[in-house]
Design an enzyme around this catalytic site. Structure first.
Site, PDB file in Angstrom:
ATOM      1  N   PHE A 194     -10.888  22.658  -9.880  1.00 29.06           N
ATOM      2  CA  PHE A 194      -9.983  21.655 -10.439  1.00 29.06           C
ATOM      3  C   PHE A 194     -10.776  20.434 -10.896  1.00 29.06           C
ATOM      4  CE2 PHE A 194      -8.005  17.589  -9.539  1.00 29.06           C
ATOM      5  CZ  PHE A 194      -6.877  17.642 -10.336  1.00 29.06           C
ATOM      6  N   ARG A 246       6.196  17.362  -4.735  1.00 24.57           N
ATOM      7  CA  ARG A 246       4.970  17.565  -5.518  1.00 24.57           C
ATOM      8  C   ARG A 246       4.835  19.057  -5.777  1.00 24.57           C
ATOM      9  NH1 ARG A 246       1.226  13.331  -3.800  1.00 24.57           N
ATOM     10  NH2 ARG A 246      -0.448  14.809  -3.423  1.00 24.57           N
ATOM     11  N   ASP A 302       0.862  -1.179   0.000  1.00 23.79           N
ATOM     12  CA  ASP A 302       0.000   0.000   0.000  1.00 23.79           C
ATOM     13  C   ASP A 302       0.902   1.233   0.000  1.00 23.79           C
ATOM     14  OD1 ASP A 302      -2.350   1.578   0.279  1.00 23.79           O
ATOM     15  OD2 ASP A 302      -1.998   1.707   2.428  1.00 23.79           O
ATOM     16  N   LYS A 303       0.335   2.376  -0.335  1.00 22.29           N
ATOM     17  CA  LYS A 303       1.139   3.602  -0.353  1.00 22.29           C
ATOM     18  C   LYS A 303       0.897   4.433   0.903  1.00 22.29           C
ATOM     19  CE  LYS A 303      -0.138   7.388  -2.206  1.00 22.29           C
ATOM     20  NZ  LYS A 303       0.103   8.317  -1.072  1.00 22.29           N
ATOM     21  N   THR A 304      -0.323   4.919   1.058  1.00 26.79           N
ATOM     22  CA  THR A 304      -0.613   5.865   2.119  1.00 26.79           C
ATOM     23  C   THR A 304      -0.501   5.199   3.484  1.00 26.79           C
ATOM     24  OG1 THR A 304      -2.147   6.981   0.628  1.00 26.79           O
ATOM     25  CG2 THR A 304      -2.300   7.519   2.970  1.00 26.79           C
ATOM     26  N   THR A 327      -2.558   0.995  -4.525  1.00 30.09           N
ATOM     27  CA  THR A 327      -3.037   2.090  -3.675  1.00 30.09           C
ATOM     28  C   THR A 327      -4.396   2.578  -4.153  1.00 30.09           C
ATOM     29  OG1 THR A 327      -2.553   4.341  -2.905  1.00 30.09           O
ATOM     30  CG2 THR A 327      -1.736   3.731  -5.086  1.00 30.09           C
ATOM     31  N   GLY A 328      -5.147   3.101  -3.226  1.00 31.09           N
ATOM     32  CA  GLY A 328      -6.421   3.711  -3.571  1.00 31.09           C
ATOM     33  C   GLY A 328      -6.279   5.161  -3.983  1.00 31.09           C
ATOM     34  N   ASP A 329      -5.065   5.706  -3.920  1.00 29.99           N
ATOM     35  CA  ASP A 329      -4.839   7.105  -4.263  1.00 29.99           C
ATOM     36  C   ASP A 329      -4.891   7.320  -5.765  1.00 29.99           C
ATOM     37  OD1 ASP A 329      -4.710   8.048  -1.774  1.00 29.99           O
ATOM     38  OD2 ASP A 329      -2.603   8.541  -1.746  1.00 29.99           O
TER      39      ASP A 329
END
Length: 1312
Positions: free
Chosen positions: A545, A601, A400-402, A681-683
Site C-alpha cells: 500500500f 471505515r 486531538d482525535k486519537t 491530529t497527527g493521524d
C-alpha cells in the site's frame, strides 16, 4: 584562540558529539537530561510569587492605599481595614500557587528519577534519567520508554531492526520500524565493543521537527549518512524488541519532545482582564472626585472654614499665616483622605470573594457525579481555580482525535460477503435491526482455541456460514488471513499480532476468531490455520500500500494454483473489477453506502485467479521494471495496474474506530451552542475525515469539504483562492437568510420554504474528463409572518419562539419558526505540510478567512508545535477564547497555548493531564463541563460582580452626597467600624452564596437547550455597559438612601421631644436602611434559593443588628445608643419603608417588564418548568442527534496506515526473527506521492449515482417534516439529478429516519 572558536562554531552551525567521551562533549556545554517544569524553588518562591501577584493592578492599588493609610494626617480609617484583607488575598493565592508548583515538582521528580541502563567504564549501571549525558550509550529493554533522543546502534533483531510506539509524540499506537546502520550491527550486546565505540556524530541543532533528522556518523575513517529512520525519540516506547543500544544525541530540553512542549503561559480570564480595565477607570473616577472635593474643600476652608478654627482647628502642619496657602494644603491632604474613604468602591474584599467563589466552584466540578467515569474510577478535576468562568465563554475548541474523540480501538463491526450483509442483529418478529448494546448476548467463539476473549460479534449467521463450509465466506476470511503485512509472535504461549496499522490488526484478528488463524510468515511463505488445519502458501509478491495506490495485494501459490488477493478503497477496487458482476456490485455498493453512512471505515476485497504461464510472463516484466534505471516507479505502477485488474469482487469489511461514548451528541450540542470545533491530529487525512463523519463533525449536508494538500506556497494559495470562489458561488445562490419576509395575516399559513439547488465544484486542469456529480446544496429557509417581528428579547429571542412559540398560535395549528445556522456550508481539511504554508504571514489571513466560514476544520499530520501555532493564530487574529483538549504528550503545547487546557486521562499517559487546567476521563464530559459548569460559573460570576459593584457604589457614594453638607472635610457619614466590616460581615456571605449557588435553569435544561450558552460567547452578562448600569443603579440608590433620611431627620424632633438631627443618628439610620435595601435587592437578584441562601441573606440582616449592639454596648463604640433610640421612633420605620419602596419598586417594575415583554430564553424555560407545559415545538431546537443517519454520498473509507506497510521489510527478510536463506524475488514498490481526497471521492460518487438512485430518494425523505395537526407535507424533495420526487406525509418512510430532537443546523433531521 582556535581551540575556543572551533567549539563555538560547531555549536552555532552543527552539533558535534563523540560517543563515550565525556570530556569532549563537556566543552560544548550541552544540556543534560534533567527536566524542569516547575516555576519556583524554596528560596525563590516568596519574592517571585509576590512579584507576580503585585503585577496584578488591583493588588498594587491596595498596596498603595495601605501606605497612605499609614499616614495619620490624611487617614481617617485604620490601616487594618486594608492590611488584613490584602494579606489574606496574597496568602490564599500564594498557597494555591505553592500547591500547583509542588505538583509540578513531584511530576518532574518522577520523570527524572526513572532508571536507565547506561554504559560507564565498560559496565552497564542503573542511572537516573537526569544523570544521562549527551554521548552516553544506553540500553533499552522491551516496553521501556526511551530516555532521550538516541542514535540506534544495535538491536536484538536480525538486520538491526526495532519497533517503537510513538503514541506520546503523534498519538498513533501502531508500530513503526526503525533500523540502525548495518556497520554498527556487529557491536551486538558486547559491552566492551560498545564502550570502545568512539564514533563522532555531526548533526543538526535541536529543533521541533519530529519527522526529520540530518546527520553524519564518522567512524573508522568512514562517513555514514544518518536520517530519521535511525533515531529513537524521547517519549517513544520500545516494542517487540528484546533490547537495543543507542548513543544519546539530544537530552533534556533539547529533545524533540520537549522542543514541542511549548512554554507555560500565565492564564487569566476575560473577566479578570475586564476587571483590570474597570479598575483603571474607577481609579481615574476616584482621582477626579477626590480632586473635585479637594478643590471644594480648599474653597470652603478659604472662605468659611478659616472663621471657625476655634471649633474646627487646623492641624499644626497647616500654615496659618497665609490663608490661601493653608487652604490649599488642607485641600491637598483632603485629596488623599477622600482617596482612602472612597476606596471601598473596589474593596479588597472583591478579590477575596472572587477567589473564594472560584475555589468553591472548582470543588463543585470535582464533586460532580455526572462526570465520574466508573471504569477507571476517575472524577473530573479542576487543576486550577482561576479560570472557571472562562469555561462559559469558549468560542473555539481544538481537539486531538486519537484517544480524545476515539478510544483508539479498532473493531470489526460489519461486513458484506457475496452481496449479503452481516453484522446486524435482526428482530425476527419485526424484521428490524436491533440496536447493539452491552446487554445483547454476543456470539460464543470458545470452540476456537485461538479466539480472543475480548472479541465481540453479535450476528450468529456469519459463524454458521463459516462452519457450514460456505465457499464465499471461506474465501473472504482466507483473504483477510493472507493479505496483510502483520507480524505474528508467541508471547507466553499466546499468539499475538503486531501491525503497521490498527485496522489491519483488527481484520486479521477477526479472521482469527472466525477460524482462519494467521500463524507465521517467512520472506517466502505465509502459514495459516483454517478450522484446525494448517495451510502454507508460497508468498510470491507483496504489492504494498501507499497513498497513491490506496490498495495492497499479495500473490500466493499453493499447489498448482496462483491467486492474487487485493484489498483497498472502494472506488479504487471497483474500477478494477471485471465485467459481468453488475448485480453483485450494485448490492455491495448499497452495503458500502450503509456502512459509510454509519461512519465505518470500509475496505473492498477482491481476488483474481492467475495461470502459471501468465504469472511467469508478468513476473519477468515486473523484474525488468524493477531494474529500470529511469522512470522505475512509473513502470512498476503500470505493471501493478495490469495484474490488479479483471478481479472478482469478494466482499467489504467495515471497521469501527470506536468513538468514545457520547461523542457525537457532545459535539452536536457544543456546535449548537455556537462553539466552533477544530480537530488537530497527527493521524493521516483519511482517518481524520472518517472520524469526522463518525462523530458528526462532518455531515453530508455540507456543501463541500475543502482539502488543502499543496506542497508549496503557490499550490496552497491557489487552493485557498479556489475555495474562496466556491464559497462566493454558494453565497450567491443561497437565499437571503432567515429574515421574516413572508407576510400573511393568517396563523394557518404554512412555513415559507425555499429550496435552492446549487452546484459548487472546481477542477484542476489535470482533472479527469468526466467530472463527478456535484454535491447538492439544499438551503432551506423558514419564515414567520410579521406577527413574529415584535419579539426583541435579545440573542435568544429567535430560539425562544422555536421553543415555545405563542400558545394561541400553537393551538391554532400554526408552526414554529426555525432558525438555520447559515455558516454550516463547508468544512476544511488541511494537511500538516500545507499547514506550514497556511500559517505563514502571507497566507494566514486567507486561511483564516476561509476557515472562519467553515462549520468544521480538521488539521491532520500536524506536529505538536503546529497545534500550538494554530491555537495562537486564532487567539491573536480572532481575539477569541480558546479551549484545547487532548490526552497525550503531543497535545501538551496546544493545551498550554489555549486559554483553557483540558486533559483526558487516557491510554497515552498523564502528560496532558499534568499540563492541563482541567482533567476529565471522557470527551463527552466536556459538554457538561462547558454547558453546565462553565455557563453556571460565568453566569454566577457576572451576577456577583454586577451586584457587588452596585452595593459598593450605593455604600460609598453616600460619602459624596454627605460631603456637600460637611464642607468637603472627608468626614464619613458612617461609623468607621461599619465601614471596616461592611463588606466583611454584613454583605459578604449573601453575595458569596449568590456567586456559588445561583443558577437560572437546571443542569438538565442547560444541556437540552445549548443556545443558553450564547450570552457567554458575546460577553453579554458582564461588560462595560452592564458595569455602567450597576454604577448608575448604585449612584441612584446612594442618593435616595442619603437624601430621604437627611430630609426627614434634618431639624427633626421625635414625639418625645428628642432632637433627631445629629450626625450619629443620621449615620446609623442610613446604614440600617442600606443593609435592609441590600437584603431586598439580593433577594430580587436570586433566582435559585437554597438553604444556604436563606441562612446567609436573612442571617446577615439579623447579624447586623447583633453586631451593632455588641460593638456599641459591649465594646463601647462611639455610636452607642444612636440606632437604639432611632428604632424606638415611628419616624425611623416609615423612613425605612418609604426609602426601600422607592429603591425596590423601579427594579421590580423593570424585571416584570422584561419578563413579560422581552423574556430571555432562560426566562421562558423557567416559565415552562413552572407551568409544567411541554410544547410540541420544543423538540425543534433541542439538540440531540439520532444514533446513526444514512448519508447520501459514499465516502472512501479505506483503512490503512499513512506510511507504506511492512511489505518491503517482509520480502527482503529484514523484518524476520530468523534470517532468510533465500530471496527468490526482488520487490518493486510504488511511490509515496499524495493525491487529493476529492479525486477518490469522485469515482465513488459516480458509482453511487449510477447504482443507487433509489437510495438517494429514500435518504431525501429525512428532509420531510409533518405538521402536528395536518397530514400533508409542505416541502418537496429535490434529488441530486434535479428531479423532484413527491412525498406523502402519511407514508411510512417519512418518519422512520426522524431524530427525536432535531438540530437547527442539520437540515436532514428537521421535522417539517
Amino acid at each position: 584562540m582556535g581551540t575556543k572558536t572551533q567549539p563555538q562554531q560547531a555549536k552555532e552551525n552543527e552539533r558535534r558529539i563523540r560517543a563515550n567521551d565525556k570530556e569532549f562533549n563537556l566543552q560544548y556545554k550541552y544540556h543534560n537530561n534533567y527536566i524542569k517544569t516547575s516555576k519556583y524553588s524554596v528560596f525563590t518562591f516568596l519574592p517571585f510569587n509576590l512579584l507576580e501577584q503585585f503585577q496584578r493592578l488591583a493588588n498594587f492599588y491596595f498596596l498603595c492605599l495601605l501606605v497612605l493609610q499609614l499616614i495619620p494626617a490624611i487617614s481617617s480609617l485604620t490601616p487594618v481595614t486594608t492590611a488584613i484583607p490584602l494579606i489574606g488575598v496574597l496568602t490564599l493565592t500564594a498557597v494555591k500557587d505553592a500547591y500547583d508548583d509542588i505538583q509540578r515538582h513531584l511530576s518532574d521528580s518522577q520523570v527524572n528519577n526513572r532508571k536507565s541502563k547506561t554504559l560507564r567504564n565498560g559496565k552497564l549501571v542503573d542511572a537516573k534519567w537526569s544523570e544521562v549525558q549527551v554521548g552516553d550509550v544506553i540500553r533499552l529493554d522491551n516496553n521501556q520508554f526511551v530516555a532521550a533522543d538516541i542514535l540506534l546502534l544495535t538491536t536484538s533483531e536480525p538486520n538491526g531492526l526495532c519497533f517503537i510506539e510513538t503514541a506520546e509524540l503523534d498519538g498513533e499506537t501502531n508500530l513503526k520500524a526503525k533500523q540502525c546502520l548495518t556497520e554498527t550491527i556487529e557491536l551486538g550486546d558486547h559491552h566492551d565493543a560498545l564502550w570502545n565505540f568512539n564514533g563522532e556524530i555531526l548533526c543538526e541543532r535541536p529543533n521541533n521537527l519530529l519527522n526529520k533528522f540530518d546527520g553524519t556518523l564518522i567512524w573508522r575513517n568512514q562517513r555514514f549518512a544518518l536520517d530519521n529512520e535511525k533515531i529513537l525519540l524521547r517519549g517513544c516506547v520500545l516494542r517487540n524488541t528484546q533490547w537495543c543500544y543507542g548513543v544519546v544525541v539530544f537530552a533534556g530540553v533539547d529533545t524533540k519532545l520537549m522542543q514541542n512542549s511549548g512554554k507555560t503561559q500565565f492564564k487569566s480570564t476575560g473577566v479578570d482582564r475586564l476587571l483590570n480595565f474597570i479598575i483603571i477607570g474607577i481609579v481615574l473616577f476616584l482621582v477626579s472626585i477626590c480632586a473635585l472635593f479637594a478643590v471644594g474643600c480648599a474653597i470652603w476652608e478659604g472662605f468659611i472654614g478659616q472663621h471657625f478654627q476655634v471649633y474646627l482647628p487646623w492641624e499644626h502642619i497647616i500654615p496659618k499665616d497665609y490663608i490661601p496657602t493653608g487652604a490649599t494644603v488642607i485641600g491637598l491632604l483632603v485629596f488623599f483622605s477622600y482617596a482612602i474613604v472612597l476606596n471601598t468602591v473596589v474593596p479588597i474584599s472583591l478579590y477575596v470573594s472572587v477567589e473564594v467563589i472560584r475555589f468553591i466552584q472548582s470543588f463543585l466540578i470535582n464533586w460532580d457525579e455526572e462526570m465520574y467515569y466508573a471504569r477507571t474510577n476517575t472524577y473530573a478535576k479542576a487543576r486550577t481555580t482561576t479560570l472557571n468562568e472562562e469555561l462559559g465563554q469558549i468560542q473555539y475548541i481544538f481537539s486531538d482525535k486519537t484517544g480524545t474523540l476515539t478510544q483508539n480501538i479498532m473493531t470489526f463491526n460489519k461486513c458484506s460477503i457475496n452481496g449479503r450483509t452481516y453484522g446486524d442483529v435482526i428482530d425476527l418478529r419485526t424484521g428490524e435491526p436491533i440496536e447493539v448494546t452491552e446487554a445483547l448476548q454476543c456470539v460464543d467463539f470458545s470452540a476456537n482455541p485461538h479466539h480472543e476473549s475480548d472479541f465481540r460479534w453479535y450476528d450468529r449467521t456469519l459463524l454458521d456460514a463459516v462452519r457450514s463450509d460456505e465457499e464465499h465466506s471461506h474465501v473472504f476470511f482466507r483473504l483477510l488471513a493472507l493479505c496483510h503485512t502483520v507480524m505474528a509472535e508467541t508471547v507466553e504461549g499466546k499468539l499475538e499480532y503486531q501491525a503497521q496499522s490498527p485496522d489491519e490488526a483488527a481484520l486479521v484478528a477477526a479472521a482469527r476468531n472466525f477460524g482462519f488463524v494467521f500463524r507465521s510468515r517467512t520472506p517466502n511463505s505465509i502459514t495459516i490455520e483454517v478450522m484446525g488445519r494448517l495451510e502454507e502458501y508460497e508468498l510470491l509478491n507483496i504489492l504494498d500500500f501507499n497513498n497513491v495506490r490506496k490498495r495492497m495485494s499479495v500473490i500466493l501459490r499453493r499447489g498448482d494454483s496462483v491467486v492474487l488477493y487485493c484489498k483497498g478503497a472502494d472506488n479504487v477496487i471497483y474500477d478494477r473489477l471485471h465485467s459481468g458482476q453488475e448485480d453483485l456490485k450494485a448490492r455491495t455498493q448499497d452495503h458500502l453506502n450503509k456502512f459509510a453512512g454509519e461512519g465505518l471505515r470500509t475496505l473492498v476485497l477482491a481476488e483474481r485467479r492467475l495461470t502459471e504461464q501468465y504469472y511467469k510472463d508478468w513476473r519477468t516484466r515486473q523484474q525488468e521494471a524493477a531494474l529500470a534505471m529511469d522512470s522505475r516507479e512509473e513502470k512498476l505502477n503500470e505493471i501493478y495496474e495490469e495484474i490488479e485488474s479483471d478481479m472478482q469482487l469478494v466482499g467489504v469489511t467495515a471497521i469501527e474506530d470506536k468513538l468514545q461514548d457520547g461523542v457525537p451528541k457532545a459535539i452536536a450540542n457544543l456546535q449548537s451552542a455556537g462553539i466552533k470545533i477544530w480537530v488537530l491530529t497527527g493521524d493521516k487525512q483519511e482517518t481524520a475525515i472518517n472520524i469526522g463523519y463518525s462523530c458528526q463533525l462532518l455531515t453530508d449536508e455540507l456543501a463541500d469539504v475543502f482539502i488543502v494538500d499543496g506542497n508549496s506556497v503557490e499550490e496552497v494559495e491557489k487552493q485557498l483562492r479556489q475555495f474562496k470562489e466556491s464559497i462566493k458561488i454558494y453565497n450567491r445562490f443561497r437565499p437571503g437568510g432567515t429574515e421574516a419576509l413572508y407576510n400573511s395575516d393568517s396563523n394557518m399559513d404554512p412555513l415559507s420554504v425555499t429550496m435552492t439547488q446549487t452546484s459548487v465544484f472546481m477542477h484542476e486542469s489535470s482533472a479527469p474528463p468526466t467530472p463527478p456529480p456535484p454535491p447538492a446544496i439544499s438551503v432551506v429557509t423558514f419564515r414567520w409572518d410579521d406577527k413574529n417581528k415584535d419579539n426583541k428579547g435579545g440573542p435568544d429571542s429567535a430560539e425562544c419562539n422555536d421553543l415555545f412559540g405563542d400558545e394561541k398560535r400553537s393551538l391554532d395549528g400554526g408552526a414554529a419558526s426555525i432558525v438555520i445556522d447559515e455558516t454550516t456550508g463547508f468544512a476544511l481539511v488541511v494537511n500538516g505540510h500545507s499547514l506550514v504554508h497556511c500559517l505563514s504571514p502571507e497566507l494566514e489571513i486567507k486561511f483564516l478567512d476561509i476557515a472562519s466560514q467553515c462549520k468544521a476544520v480538521i488539521c491532520c499530520r500536524v506536529t505538536p508545535l503546529q497545534k500550538a501555532l494554530v491555537v495562537e493564530l486564532i487567539k491573536r487574529a480572532k481575539n477569541a477564547v480558546t479551549l484545547a483538549i487532548g490526552d497525550g504528550a503531543n497535545d501538551v503545547s496546544m493545551i498550554k497555548a489555549a486559554h483553557i487546557g483540558v486533559g483526558i486521562s487516557g491510554q497515552e499517559g498523564l502528560q496532558a493531564v499534568l499540563s492541563s487546567d482541567y482533567s476529565i476521563a471522557q470527551f463527552r464530559y466536556l459538554e457538561r463541563l462547558l454547558l453546565v459548569h462553565g455557563r453556571w460559573s460565568y453566569y454566577r460570576m457576572c451576577k456577583f460582580l454586577r451586584y457587588f459593584f452596585y452595593k459598593n457604589f450605593a455604600f460609598t457614594l453616600c460619602h459624596c452626597w454627605y460631603s456637600l453638607f460637611c464642607g468637603f472635610s472627608a468626614q464619613t457619614v458612617f461609623d468607621p467600624m461599619f465601614i471596616s466590616v461592611y463588606n466583611l460581615f454584613y454583605t459578604s456571605l449573601p453575595v458569596l452564596s449568590l456567586g456559588i449557588f445561583e443558577q437560572d435553569v437546571s443542569d438538565k435544561n442547560s444541556l437540552e437547550y445549548p443556545r443558553l450558552y450564547t450570552p457567554g460567547l458575546k460577553s453579554e452578562l458582564f461588560n462595560i455597559r452592564e458595569f455602567i448600569y450597576s454604577v448608575l443603579h448604585g449612584a441612584f440608590t446612594s442618593l435616595v438612601l442619603f437624601l430621604i433620611p437627611y430630609g426627614v431627620y434634618k431639624d427633626g424632633v421625635s414625639q418625645h421631644g428628642y432632637i433627631l438631627s445629629d450626625h450619629m443618628t443620621l449615620g446609623a439610620v442610613v446604614a440600617t436602611i442600606l443593609i435592609v435595601d441590600n437584603t431586598a435587592q439580593i433577594s430580587l437578584y436570586t433566582s435559585y434559593w437554597t438553604v444556604v441562601n436563606h441562612i446567609t441573606i436573612w442571617g446577615s440582616l439579623v447579624w447586623y443588628f447583633v453586631l451593632d449592639y455588641f460593638y456599641n454596648y459591649v465594646i463601647g463604640g462611639p455610636y452607642v445608643g444612636s440606632l437604639t433610640q432611632a428604632i424606638k421612633d415611628l419616624t425611623f420605620w416609615m423612613t425605612m419603608l418609604i426609602t426601600v419602596m422607592v429603591l425596590v419598586a423601579p427594579v421590580l417594575a423593570y424585571k416584570y417588564y422584561l419578563l413579560d415583554v422581552h423574556p430571555s430564553l432562560s426566562d421562558k424555560i423557567r416559565q415552562k418548568s413552572l407551568k409544567k407545559f411541554h410544547s410540541r415545538a420544543s423538540s425543534d431546537v433541542r439538540r440531540t442527534p439520532s444514533s446513526r443517519r444514512g448519508r447520501r454520498s459514499v465516502r472512501s473509507g479505506y483503512a490503512f496506515a499513512h506510511q507504506e506497510g511492512f511489505g518491503r521489510l517482509i520480502t527482503s527478510g529484514k523484518i524476520m526473527h530468523k534470517k532468510p536463506q533465500d530471496f527468490a524475488f526482488p520487490l518493486g514498490l510504488g511511490t509515496k506521492k499524495t493525491q487529493a481526497l476529492h479525486n477518490n471521492l469522485a469515482s465513488a460518487d459516480q458509482t453511487k449515482t449510477n447504482s443507487s438512485g433509489n437510495h438517494m430518494g429514500n435518504n431525501n425523505n429525512t428532509n420531510q417534516r409533518h405538521n402536528q395537526n395536518q397530514n400533508h407535507s409542505s416541502m418537496a424533495d429535490i434529488s441530486v439529478e434535479g428531479r423532484v420526487h413527491g412525498a406523502d406525509a402519511g407514508g411510512s418512510g417519512g418518519t422512520e429516519d426522524m431524530s427525536p430532537r432535531a438540530p437547527c443546523q442539520d437540515l436532514d433531521t428537521i421535522n417539517l
